[in-house]
Design a protein around this motif. Structure first.
Motif, PDB file in Angstrom:
ATOM      1  N   VAL A 127      36.806  44.559  30.691  1.00 11.23           N
ATOM      2  CA  VAL A 127      38.189  44.757  30.272  1.00 11.23           C
ATOM      3  C   VAL A 127      38.895  45.729  31.205  1.00 11.23           C
ATOM      4  N   SER A 128      38.197  46.790  31.560  1.00 16.64           N
ATOM      5  CA  SER A 128      38.860  47.757  32.445  1.00 16.64           C
ATOM      6  C   SER A 128      39.121  47.124  33.808  1.00 16.64           C
ATOM      7  N   ASN A 129      38.152  46.315  34.235  1.00 16.10           N
ATOM      8  CA  ASN A 129      38.360  45.637  35.504  1.00 16.10           C
ATOM      9  C   ASN A 129      39.525  44.693  35.428  1.00 16.10           C
ATOM     10  N   LEU A 130      39.603  44.014  34.307  1.00 17.44           N
ATOM     11  CA  LEU A 130      40.689  43.061  34.120  1.00 17.44           C
ATOM     12  C   LEU A 130      42.019  43.769  34.264  1.00 17.44           C
ATOM     13  N   LEU A 131      42.145  44.875  33.556  1.00 17.40           N
ATOM     14  CA  LEU A 131      43.416  45.591  33.602  1.00 17.40           C
ATOM     15  C   LEU A 131      43.695  46.093  35.006  1.00 17.40           C
ATOM     16  N   GLU A 132      42.633  46.561  35.635  1.00 18.88           N
ATOM     17  CA  GLU A 132      42.799  47.136  36.968  1.00 18.88           C
ATOM     18  C   GLU A 132      43.176  46.074  37.984  1.00 18.88           C
ATOM     19  N   ASN A 133      42.502  44.914  37.866  1.00 21.92           N
ATOM     20  CA  ASN A 133      42.709  43.885  38.874  1.00 21.92           C
ATOM     21  C   ASN A 133      43.887  42.974  38.566  1.00 21.92           C
ATOM     22  N   LEU A 143      41.692  32.505  15.623  1.00 22.04           N
ATOM     23  CA  LEU A 143      42.340  33.519  16.463  1.00 22.04           C
ATOM     24  C   LEU A 143      41.297  34.365  17.184  1.00 22.04           C
ATOM     25  N   THR A 144      40.261  34.742  16.467  1.00 20.57           N
ATOM     26  CA  THR A 144      39.215  35.549  17.104  1.00 20.57           C
ATOM     27  C   THR A 144      38.580  34.769  18.255  1.00 20.57           C
ATOM     28  N   GLY A 145      38.279  33.515  17.963  1.00 21.08           N
ATOM     29  CA  GLY A 145      37.654  32.692  19.000  1.00 21.08           C
ATOM     30  C   GLY A 145      38.516  32.616  20.239  1.00 21.08           C
ATOM     31  N   GLY A 146      39.778  32.312  20.051  1.00 18.90           N
ATOM     32  CA  GLY A 146      40.684  32.177  21.192  1.00 18.90           C
ATOM     33  C   GLY A 146      40.813  33.472  21.971  1.00 18.90           C
ATOM     34  N   LEU A 147      40.994  34.539  21.227  1.00 24.25           N
ATOM     35  CA  LEU A 147      41.208  35.829  21.881  1.00 24.25           C
ATOM     36  C   LEU A 147      39.950  36.262  22.638  1.00 24.25           C
ATOM     37  N   LEU A 148      38.839  36.081  21.961  1.00 20.80           N
ATOM     38  CA  LEU A 148      37.563  36.452  22.561  1.00 20.80           C
ATOM     39  C   LEU A 148      37.364  35.665  23.859  1.00 20.80           C
ATOM     40  N   ALA A 149      37.667  34.385  23.788  1.00 22.41           N
ATOM     41  CA  ALA A 149      37.470  33.534  24.957  1.00 22.41           C
ATOM     42  C   ALA A 149      38.332  34.021  26.103  1.00 22.41           C
ATOM     43  N   PHE A 150      39.585  34.267  25.819  1.00 24.84           N
ATOM     44  CA  PHE A 150      40.450  34.628  26.930  1.00 24.84           C
ATOM     45  C   PHE A 150      40.027  35.962  27.528  1.00 24.84           C
ATOM     46  N   THR A 151      39.674  36.886  26.661  1.00 28.40           N
ATOM     47  CA  THR A 151      39.247  38.190  27.182  1.00 28.40           C
ATOM     48  C   THR A 151      37.988  38.042  28.026  1.00 28.40           C
ATOM     49  N   LEU A 152      37.056  37.283  27.518  1.00 26.72           N
ATOM     50  CA  LEU A 152      35.800  37.109  28.247  1.00 26.72           C
ATOM     51  C   LEU A 152      36.054  36.448  29.601  1.00 26.72           C
ATOM     52  N   ILE A 153      36.846  35.388  29.577  1.00 25.72           N
ATOM     53  CA  ILE A 153      37.046  34.621  30.798  1.00 25.72           C
ATOM     54  C   ILE A 153      37.829  35.431  31.817  1.00 25.72           C
ATOM     55  N   ALA A 154      38.974  35.921  31.385  1.00 27.58           N
ATOM     56  CA  ALA A 154      39.801  36.660  32.338  1.00 27.58           C
ATOM     57  C   ALA A 154      39.072  37.912  32.791  1.00 27.58           C
ATOM     58  N   GLY A 155      38.389  38.561  31.841  1.00 31.96           N
ATOM     59  CA  GLY A 155      37.677  39.776  32.201  1.00 31.96           C
ATOM     60  C   GLY A 155      36.560  39.499  33.189  1.00 31.96           C
ATOM     61  N   SER A 156      35.838  38.415  32.970  1.00 28.82           N
ATOM     62  CA  SER A 156      34.729  38.148  33.887  1.00 28.82           C
ATOM     63  C   SER A 156      35.259  37.707  35.243  1.00 28.82           C
ATOM     64  N   GLN A 157      36.362  36.976  35.242  1.00 26.09           N
ATOM     65  CA  GLN A 157      36.920  36.595  36.542  1.00 26.09           C
ATOM     66  C   GLN A 157      37.334  37.829  37.325  1.00 26.09           C
ATOM     67  N   ALA A 158      37.919  38.756  36.607  1.00 26.51           N
ATOM     68  CA  ALA A 158      38.399  39.950  37.297  1.00 26.51           C
ATOM     69  C   ALA A 158      37.241  40.820  37.756  1.00 26.51           C
ATOM     70  N   LYS A 177      43.582  30.030  44.892  1.00 24.13           N
ATOM     71  CA  LYS A 177      44.078  30.256  43.539  1.00 24.13           C
ATOM     72  C   LYS A 177      44.001  31.745  43.228  1.00 24.13           C
ATOM     73  N   PRO A 178      44.790  32.185  42.241  1.00 22.97           N
ATOM     74  CA  PRO A 178      44.687  33.599  41.873  1.00 22.97           C
ATOM     75  C   PRO A 178      43.314  33.900  41.291  1.00 22.97           C
ATOM     76  N   ILE A 179      42.996  35.179  41.284  1.00 24.56           N
ATOM     77  CA  ILE A 179      41.700  35.570  40.746  1.00 24.56           C
ATOM     78  C   ILE A 179      41.624  35.223  39.265  1.00 24.56           C
ATOM     79  N   VAL A 180      42.707  35.504  38.557  1.00 27.30           N
ATOM     80  CA  VAL A 180      42.737  35.164  37.136  1.00 27.30           C
ATOM     81  C   VAL A 180      43.813  34.095  36.947  1.00 27.30           C
ATOM     82  N   PRO A 181      43.447  32.852  37.057  1.00 26.30           N
ATOM     83  CA  PRO A 181      44.449  31.793  36.925  1.00 26.30           C
ATOM     84  C   PRO A 181      44.629  31.424  35.459  1.00 26.30           C
TER      85      PRO A 181
END
Lengths: 742, 293, 201, 176, 461
Positions: B3-9, D68-83, D93-97
């Motif tokens: 999460v912190s990386n996400l926010l940072e990046n 809602l939890t599922g959707g939110l969790l998914a987006f956080t996980l995906i975007a967070g892991s991409q970042a 493509k952007p890092i977090v598309p």
């Protein structure tokens, strides 16, 4: 390296090639392994060796007779790759596929590893003893030594050995050498191998000279060709016209490929001279007389080249000078090959190219190391001698005549007639198998040698006129097999059998070579005051030494008086002309056991791992042959079965089969791949030089009813882009501005 | 961590790389000062295969043999294509003007179609502009190859080093230790001789200077007997490759070059399948033929 | 309510179990006290004697005196036997120690010592000693014990070297993601390369 | 005072309805129609629910929360892991598309929804449940069962009501 | 035209009839089961060989990197959509005729998804590293690439499979309770009493059951659509000619429903015959299913035409070339086979007499299934062998016996799972048939009442 107790081969030893040395099995094991692998470590190490960083040692390529200067990339005691020596005037840092495959000749799993007497492994002492025994009481004239091209100090030693034996029977045989050309050049220009300056020519008309593929010194000519094609060159972009019945790699790169009727090259040359005369060029009287009868119309009929084409070519040659006309193997491989070559050489004279693009070359000042060039005539005379039972002991080195001699010569049977046959061989090839004693050779990457190339390329600039060079071949790594020996060492040992005290100061060939070079320090560019060791090391690190050569002179006195060019006659029974094709990678087949070469597609047909017969689509349609049909190609002397490939770049009257395939021995990669076209050649000879004429075999083709899918790189649409014009694009020269390109 | 990386990046990577929405490069966002690129002069290229063999030697490519070659399983990272003139119509070949040769290897696209589709992220874009292939990460879904317009990705259909014994002793001693031998089930392709560019960058960095043309040659470039291949840093205006691209008015991140729209364009630089917008890093120079003969 | 409670406990238990298993399965990032396996070497080389601090009886030799390739090559390299002999032939006092005798045996036989690899990365990994030494030893001017010891552990206290750090990818990356000053007296920072391709070959 | 359970089986819904309405209107001591009456039927029958009265179903709230939890969790996980995946760049493509990430967000939205709905069902329906004190296999076949819990004293009264409406069978058991 | 379900059928009779199908099977069952196991054995053998030697044994080549596996994968995924159609979509539409047949359709969904999932595995070059595709927090901080349609695929299949299993299970709890109440021997007793979760049919249970079933059904519909459109994205999101088609997602969904319906007809006929379910799987239901299939067949045909037309009139020369190649090249027999089976054969469904003819429908449904398998292959293969780059076109690649063996075995695997299922879980939903019968009889009563009242009113007048 100057330390006395330091043996150069010590650090070339393969030491513990674990982790850092080679990464085998890249994936799968993801964990850290503790203590499983051994670290590469040495006892002593010169300061320039750093683990994981490659060292480069200069040497000379042994894959063909061009003798390119190479650098061996050496790491942790292993040679990994051959790269071009950038300072070399021959290849200027470049390599060809054949040369790159040299490491596979070295690391080849099918090398002979110990001396074999009738198939039984024996020791070297015993092997040399057997030779001494067999030579005992044999007269010098009864000993024959068959080699390929030779030069340098090995050749000098061989000369000494032959002298000791009292034999004059050194036969130098090369299956595909430009021997007719040498003779014709000697006659026309006064030198047998002048320097060609493709890079200076504005137009190159090549009569079947595959200078980009397999002709004389391809990497060097490729360099010249690169210059020749540069639009930013003062002469502008050069135009290449290739005249040959079967398209070679060079033909594929020509601006215009002219598929002439096989054998009529000389006629066409005279036709062009005739047309040049008509176009207003001053033609010397004797040439004019000789070419008078060859009007474009007549020539067109005999050669299958349109009148318009001949006139266009003449106009181009007249307009753009200097030009260069080359004679290649396709033009010389006939019974009238010398006549063809002479007629073509006239063109250079008429166009005033001699001295401009055909330059004098220089030869090395030491005749005993100057190259002995091979030809096919010598094989014929050896064969005749063998047939007559003249030779009791036959040595062979670096050649494979059992494979490459035409079947009509019956060489294999005649060879068997000799009492004792010794083959110096790296592989157990056909000749080695037929020999009584096989002596295993070191590879070119383990051996010492000096090489003097036949085609003496010169560096750019002043001083090139009398330039000659001697290249060094040095070990790039330790011997893979302790029981192999270099040819120099073997010859030295044989000499010691004869004259022990004369050679006793030389422990091995290395010592002989070193002392021979140091004796001539001054001639090799050093000063008399130079320290021997320093001079030797510097020489080795350069890889070659320039010498003040004996400059020849070219003359433009080619005579047109005794030209006799026969008209083509139709052969009813064998209507097609067989052209054995020499490819850049396979050549005469001596490198057939190097898998990279087998797997790298033939540039034109893109076929791999097999031989084929090229047929013009029109001829094929007449015969009802489609791609992949297994056909029988039959000549008066033999038959081969192979797959048919429809090829637009071949004259309808000709078919072509590549040479070098069809080995029955030699190793796992060569054996049983394709068919041997040598075996079916008729024994027809060039009337002047006595050379075997390679292109004089008439054949007929019949279908066998079998069909295969040809294994090749090109897909089912062939070379079609299927309407996609943006993949490989071609533009006319006047549509682009080449002069300002970077 | 994530999460912190996400926010940072987030703000850093909101914008696309390196092609922004407008279709021209956002070089500001490019993370390094190197973009490896190549140009191949097809007029010089003779189709001699030296580059391909050099690639076998440098990159530990397995020789698969006739049987596997016939199944289209050859592993040549650099293949030489041979085309004929088709003046009389498609499939009607004409050899009068010779053939055309085209060395084809991974085009190291800036917007590579292969990268986005790999399920495990085994192929990515590196900061020096290469299309990387991480062998050990690959699980062999072959989606990248399916999506490659040039079909220049080669799959290890067999276990060449161990089961197929492609390098029988002592042939294996030739293998280049600077890169791995790939095992079965892994995709591989031309890397622009990553091991060489790596060393060049490393040496330049140690010496504290930018990478120059003289630092690095790819194996194919080094071998090429006619010097048809030029390789270097496209961002360095002094490099030969940058000069060539510039003089041919080929821009990396365009799918249609301005010069091609112009009448009487007298230049010959082009890139293959440019219109698909992968932005390949290899520029080819058209073959030239004299029409006066 | 009972059901809810039961289900809840079940689910929490599942998550906790799976989570703790996952956490346990992942190798730990740093294991300061957990030494790698003991490796038998042909000669039990006493690193502590050569590199150890003077107070412990060591000679405080710089790592790069013997592992001289580290600063100019991918691999740190093991010194050739010649290097050992270079010093030891003039050190008479330890000449009859069994290890030294063994060393001289190798030297006399002109045989390389078959050292075993301790810090052995998988074949598909490219680790460059030179880069790291240049960066941290020369540019950042840190003490060599710290620079080398970051990955190799406290070798100066060991006899035969043992792997002290996990040397796993996550461990490498944990450092690559950190910002380090570019030179000894600079406030500018940078981190290691992120490209997979830099380290994977 | 101890409780007793009574189970009466009926042939059709009309009879069952009549019983229920009578029970509801009756005034039996220690019996509350809202809490102590359970109707068991072999099929789902909206009328039963109607005459039993509105009882709010809360499964929807689980659904909403889960999705809602599922959707939110998914987006956080995906975007967070991409970042945080070493910021690997992919094909221009952007890092977090956002658009591709929405696909998986959508899938996880559904996944969360379904899982938590089912969980909610189990909780709301009280499953898995222990056997109730009185159960007849007939209920799963073709009969409607009415299970009541009442004090000892009112058993007779209940029995009377059940028989009045032609109960096929009445079972009785002591409660806990 | 056979009779529809009788309204006056006794509920106890329903229980009896359906539970009979769970009794010890006939000999034929074991024979078929053994055949299915043998088929699976073939596939397992092929897979072990392929795993050990490498994917090359499947006879793939450079352009043709995907073979039959992916085509068959789509086929199985497609087949799964029928269950959702019958149980979810028709449920929301209150089409009560679905009730006797939705259970096995849903089982089909689950098992075809399980089969499809195997193909993802079989297809991988490094199956042993498949966990790289899972998003789990590892020490290496490495994640899968969430942009890859292949990963979406995996996630969608997982979601769909687990949701379908839950849906199937939830829907059969009342029936499992019936089983529990009626079967008192052996392992089954234990199994059913665990699976039934203590269901007693109380009003509270039914209340929550209804809303849950409805909610999950609502989720399943978009999920099913998303699953197959994501499978379509594997192709549509790529850049290849013949794949990069906007209409692919609906086209895939239509194809999925189509093949699912065809498979339902096949299984309908088999189950009807094997379990003597003539009373429940009545010909009017078959007729409705057939008509539905015909409608979907026409949708599919229409989308096919759209796709061809769009390609034909576009300027995408490469895509056009692929289309021409499909229609005239090496794949022509298969392409036209697909058109015949997919668009011509369904017209047999229009013939009223045939709509209820068991043998005709059986044959037709098999042809439709074949056509749909060919469709998937025709999507995957021609683009590979006729892509953007003419040099790499390849007409010689033909799947090896290893590939065919694994595809063949997948049918055995499906059969195996399905047959085991049929013996464990009632393949006709008993409680819903009861509901259906009940509501129909109510409606009939109401109708009769209305007629009576009308008559009475008339009489009064």
């Amino acid at each position: 390296m100057t330390e006395n107790d330091f043996n150069r081969r010590d650090f070339l030893k393969v030491l513990g090639w674990g982790g850092t040395a080679v990464a085998l099995s890249g994936c799968g094991n993801t964990s850290i392994e503790d203590g499983k692998e051994t670290v590469t470590s040495y006892v002593t190490l010169p300061s320039y060796v750093i683990p994981s960083i490659s060292n480069y040692f200069n040497s000379t390529c042994a894959q063909c007779e061009a003798g390119c200067n190479i650098m061996g990339r050496v790491r942790e005691g292993r040679v990994l790759k051959a790269e071009g020596n950038p300072n070399s005037p021959i290849n200027r840092g470049r390599m060809c596929g054949l040369g790159l495959s040299g490491v596979q000749a070295h690391y080849n799993p099918d090398r002979v590893r110990q001396p074999l007497l009738k198939g039984e492994a024996i020791t070297w002492d015993k092997a040399l003893g057997v030779i001494a025994d067999k030579l005992n009481g044999v007269k010098g004239a009864e000993v024959a030594f068959l080699t390929g091209n030779m030069s340098g100090h090995v050749q000098a030693l061989l000369g000494n050995y032959m002298d000791e034996l009292g034999s004059k029977n050194h036969f130098s045989y090369e299956a595909i050498s430009p021997a007719v050309l040498r003779a014709a050049n000697k006659k026309a220009y006064g030198v047998s191998m002048p320097r060609y300056r493709i890079d200076k020519a504005r137009v190159v008309v090549s009569f079947g000279a595959d200078f980009l593929g397999a002709w004389v010194s391809p990497v060097h000519f490729s360099q010249q060709y690169a210059q020749f094609r540069k639009g930013s060159r003062p002469e502008g972009r050069g135009v290449l016209v290739q005249i040959e019945p079967k398209m070679t790699l060079t033909g594929a790169n020509a601006d215009r490929w002219i598929g002439v009727r096989p054998g009529s090259e000389g006629v066409l040359a005279l036709g062009i001279i005739n047309a040049l005369g008509k176009a207003g060029l001053a033609i010397p009287a004797d040439v004019a007389a000789a070419s008078k009868a060859y009007t474009p119309e007549r020539v067109s009929g005999e050669t299958d080249v349109t009148v318009e084409q001949i006139e266009k070519l003449a106009a181009l040659l007249k307009e753009r000078t200097p030009s260069l006309v080359l004679t290649g193997s396709a033009a010389e491989g006939y019974a009238h090959g010398s006549q063809n070559a002479a007629a073509i050489a006239l063109l250079n004279r008429v166009l005033g190219n001699i001295g401009k693009t055909v330059e004098a070359s220089a030869s090395v000042p030491f005749p005993q190391i100057a190259p002995t060039v091979g030809n096919r005539a010598s094989l014929v005379s050896l064969n005749d001698g063998l047939a007559a039972g003249k030779y009791k002991v036959v040595f062979s080195y670096g050649v494979n005549p059992v494979f490459s001699a035409p079947a009509a010569l019956k060489f294999k049977d005649n060879y068997a007639k000799a009492d004792f046959k010794v083959a110096f061989a790296q592989y157990l090839d056909e000749t080695a198998q037929a020999a009584d004693l096989v002596l295993p050779l070191e590879s070119a990457m383990e051996d010492w040698a000096t090489v003097v190339p036949e085609y003496m390329a010169a560096p750019e600039g002043a001083g090139s006129a009398g330039y000659a060079q001697m290249s060094f071949r040095q070990p790039l790594m330790d011997k893979l097999y302790p029981d192999t020996r270099g040819i120099g060492d073997i010859l030295l040992a044989l000499l010691k059998q004869r004259k022990a005290d004369k050679y006793k100061e030389f422990d091995d060939f290395y010592a002989y070579l070193r002392s021979a070079v140091l004796k001539n320090k001054v001639a090799l560019g050093g000063k008399a005051t130079d320290d021997d060791d320093v001079f030797w090391d510097e020489t080795l690190s350069k890889g070659f030494v320039p010498m003040k050569g004996i400059a020849g002179a070219v003359s433009a006195k080619a005579s047109a008086s005794d030209l006799r060019l026969p008209s083509a006659t139709a052969d009813q029974e064998y209507p097609l002309r067989l052209i054995p094709a020499v490819s850049a990678s396979m050549r005469d087949g001596r490198n057939a056991n190097e898998p990279w070469l087998q797997e790298s597609p033939d540039p034109l047909t893109t076929i791999v791992w097999d031989s084929w017969v090229e047929i013009n689509p029109k001829t094929a349609a007449k015969l009802g042959i489609v791609e992949g049909d297994i056909v029988e190609v039959t000549s008066r002397s033999g038959t081969i079965r192979t797959q048919a490939y429809l090829f637009p770049g071949i004259h309808p009257d000709a078919v072509s089969v590549p040479v070098g395939y069809g080995h029955e021995a030699m190793g796992r990669y060569a054996k049983g791949v394709g068919a041997n076209v040598f075996a079916m050649l008729d024994a027809v000879f060039d009337k002047e030089t006595g050379e075997l004429a390679l292109n004089e075999t008439g054949v007929k083709i019949s279908k066998t009813g079998q069909r295969v899918v040809i294994v090749k790189e090109e897909g089912p649409v062939g070379g079609s882009q299927a309407g996609k014009k943006k993949i490989a694009v071609q533009v006319a020269a006047d549509k682009v501005d080449l002069s300002k390109e970077v | 961590m994530s999460v912190s990386n996400l926010l940072e990046n987030w703000s850093k990577f909101r914008h696309t790389h390196p092609v922004d929405d407008k279709g021209h490069p956002d070089w500001e966002a490019y993370p390094s000062d190197i973009k490896w690129a190549m140009s191949i002069d097809l007029d010089a290229c003779t189709g001699c295969n030296a580059c391909s063999v050099a690639c076998y030697a440098e990159n530990n490519l397995p020789v698969v043999g006739k049987e596997k070659y016939s199944h289209g399983q050859a592993m040549h990272w650099m293949r030489i294509e041979r085309y004929w003139d088709e003046s009389a119509g498609v499939g009607e070949f004409d050899a009068d003007k010779g053939a055309r040769f085209l060395p084809m290897m991974c085009q190291q696209c800036e917007a590579a179609p292969c990268e986005t589709v790999c399920p495990v992220g085994a192929t990515n874009h590196t900061e020096d502009g290469l299309n990387s292939q991480i062998y050990n990460r690959c699980i062999g879904s072959r989606y990248c190859s399916a999506n490659c317009p040039y079909k220049v990705r080669y799959f290890n259909w067999y276990n060449y080093p161990e089961q197929e014994k492609v390098w029988p002793e002592p042939l294996n001693q030739q293998l280049n230790p600077d890169l791995t031998v790939r095992t079965k089930g892994v995709m591989e392709k031309c890397t622009f001789c990553k091991q060489r560019t790596y060393t060049a960058r490393n040496n330049a960095k140690t010496e504290g200077r930018p990478v120059q043309d003289s630092d690095v040659q790819t194996a194919c470039q080094e071998a090429c007997p006619v010097g048809a291949i030029t390789f270097g840093n496209l961002f360095n205006p002094e490099s030969q490759v940058a000069k060539q691209w510039k003089s041919q008015q080929v821009e990396l991140t365009k799918e249609v070059q301005d010069k091609d729209e112009k009448e009487g364009n007298r230049l010959r630089g082009y890139r293959i399948l440019e219109e698909l917008r992968p932005y390949p890093s290899v520029m080819y120079l058209e073959r030239v033929r004299e029409s006066a003969v | 309510m009972q059901h809810i409670l039961r289900l809840f406990i079940l689910l929490v238990g599942l998550f906790a179990g799976a989570g703790s298993y996952a956490a346990d399965a992942a190798p730990k990032l740093t294991t300061p006290d957990d030494l790698g396996p003991q490796i038998e070497q042909p000669i039990e080389f006493p690193h502590f004697r050569h590199a150890g601090d003077a107070k412990d009886g060591g000679m405080q030799i710089n790592c790069m005196y013997c592992h001289t390739y580290a600063r100019r090559s991918m691999v740190a390299g093991i010194p050739p036997v010649q290097k050992c002999i270079g010093c030891h032939q003039s050190i008479e006092s330890v000449r009859d120690k069994p290890r030294i005798q063994k060393l001289f045996e190798y030297w006399d036989a002109k045989k390389p010592i078959p050292w075993k690899k301790v810090h052995d990365l998988p074949d598909f990994v490219r680790f460059n000693h030179e880069r790291h030494i240049q960066r941290f030893y020369f540019q950042q001017d840190r003490p060599y014990q710290e620079v080398c010891g970051y990955c190799h552990g406290n070798v100066k206290a060991m006899t035969v070297a043992q792997r002290q750090k996990p040397l796993t990818m996550g461990w490498c990356a944990s450092c690559h993601q950190k910002d380090h000053p570019v030179s000894a007296n600079s406030t500018e920072t940078g981190h290691g390369p992120n490209d997979c391709f830099t380290c994977h070959k | 005072m101890s409780k007793r359970y009574l189970l009466a089986l009926y042939n059709n819904f009309d009879e069952a309805e009549a019983v229920v309405s009578e029970l509801r209107n009756s005034d039996i001591k220690g019996f509350d129609a809202a809490d102590d009456l359970v109707v068991k039927s072999p099929i789902e029958h909206p009328e039963v629910e109607e005459f039993l009265g509105e009882k709010p179903v809360k499964v929807q709230w689980f659904t909403l929360g889960g999705a809602l939890t599922g959707g939110l969790l998914a987006f956080t996980l995906i975007a967070g892991s991409q970042a945080s995946f070493y910021s690997q760049m992919k094909g221009g493509k952007p890092i977090v598309p956002i658009p591709p990430d929405l696909v998986l967000t959508y899938e996880m939205f559904i996944l969360g929804g379904v899982y938590i709905t089912v969980l909610g069902f189990l909780i709301c329906a009280g499953l898995p449940a222990r056997r109730s004190p009185l159960y007849s296999a007939k209920v799963s076949e073709d009969q409607i069962g009415i299970l009541v819990k009442a004090e000892d004293g009112s058993v007779a009264k209940l029995r009377e009501i059940f028989t009045k409406h032609k109960a096929l069978e009445i079972q009785e058991e002591a409660g806990r | 035209m056979g009779k529809d379900i009788r309204e006056d059928i006794a509920w106890a009779q329903i229980n009896k009839d359906v539970l009979k199908s769970l009794e010890s099977p006939r000999k034929l069952y074991w024979v078929i089961l053994l055949v299915a196991i043998a088929m699976v054995g073939v596939a397992v053998g092929c897979e072990i060989y392929q795993y050990n030697v490498g994917l090359g044994v499947g006879n793939f080549d450079n352009p043709n990197v995907w073979g039959l596996y992916i085509a068959t994968f789509i086929f199985w995924i497609g087949m799964s959509h029928s269950g959702t159609l019958l149980s979810a979509i028709l449920h929301l539409m209150h089409a009560d005729w679905r009730k006797p047949i939705y259970r096995f359709a849903e089982a089909m969904t689950t098992f075809s998804l399980m089969t499809a999932g195997l193909f993802v595995m079989v297809h991988l070059g490094r199956l042993w590293q498949v966990y790289y595709a899972l998003p789990y927090p590892s020490e290496r901080w490495v994640w899968p690439n969430f942009q890859s349609p292949l990963l979406w695929d995996a996630m969608a299949i997982f979601t769909y499979l687990s949701s379908s299993v839950l849906f199937l299970y939830i829907g059969s709890i009342p029936d499992l309770a019936i089983c529990r109440d009626n079967i008192h021997q052996g392992w089954r007793k234990k199994l059913y009493s665990i699976l039934a979760l203590g269901w007693e049919g109380t009003d509270r249970q039914w209340r929550n059951f209804r809303i849950t079933y409805l909610t999950v059904a609502c989720f399943l519909i978009p999920l099913a659509v998303s699953v197959h459109s994501i499978v379509a994205s594997d192709f549509a999101m790529s850049q290849q000619p013949g794949w990069h088609v906007t209409s692919f997602p609906p086209y895939f969904v239509a194809g999925a429903l189509y093949s699912g319906c065809a498979a339902i007809i096949t299984l309908f006929i088999i189950l009807r015959y094997v379990f003597r379910f003539e009373e429940y799987m009545t010909l009017p239901i078959l007729k409705k299913t057939v008509r539905l299939t015909f409608a979907i067949a026409m949708v599919w045909t229409y989308l096919n035409c759209i796709e061809f037309a769009a390609t034909w009139y576009s300027h995408d020369e490469a895509a056009k070339a692929v289309l021409i190649e499909k229609a005239t090249g090496r794949f022509a027999p298969f392409f036209w086979g697909m058109i015949f089976c997919g668009s011509v054969v369904p017209f047999a469904l229009m013939v009223k007499k045939w709509q209820t003819s068991i043998p005709v429908m059986f044959a037709v449904s098999l042809l439709l299934n074949l056509g749909m398998w060919l469709e998937r292959w025709m999507i995957v293969a021609p683009t590979f062998s006729h892509g953007y780059y003419p040099w790499t076109w390849d007409e010689h690649m033909w799947p090896s016996m290893v590939q065919w063996g694994i595809v063949f075995g997948s049918f055995g695997w499906f059969t195996l799972l399905f047959m085991v299922f049929c013996k464990v879980v009632p393949s006709v939903s008993m409680y819903e048939v009861k509901e259906m019968v009940y509501h129909r009889s109510l409606a009939k009563k109401k109708e009769e009442q209305a007629v009576k009242e009308e008559l009475a009113a008339k009489g009064a007048n």
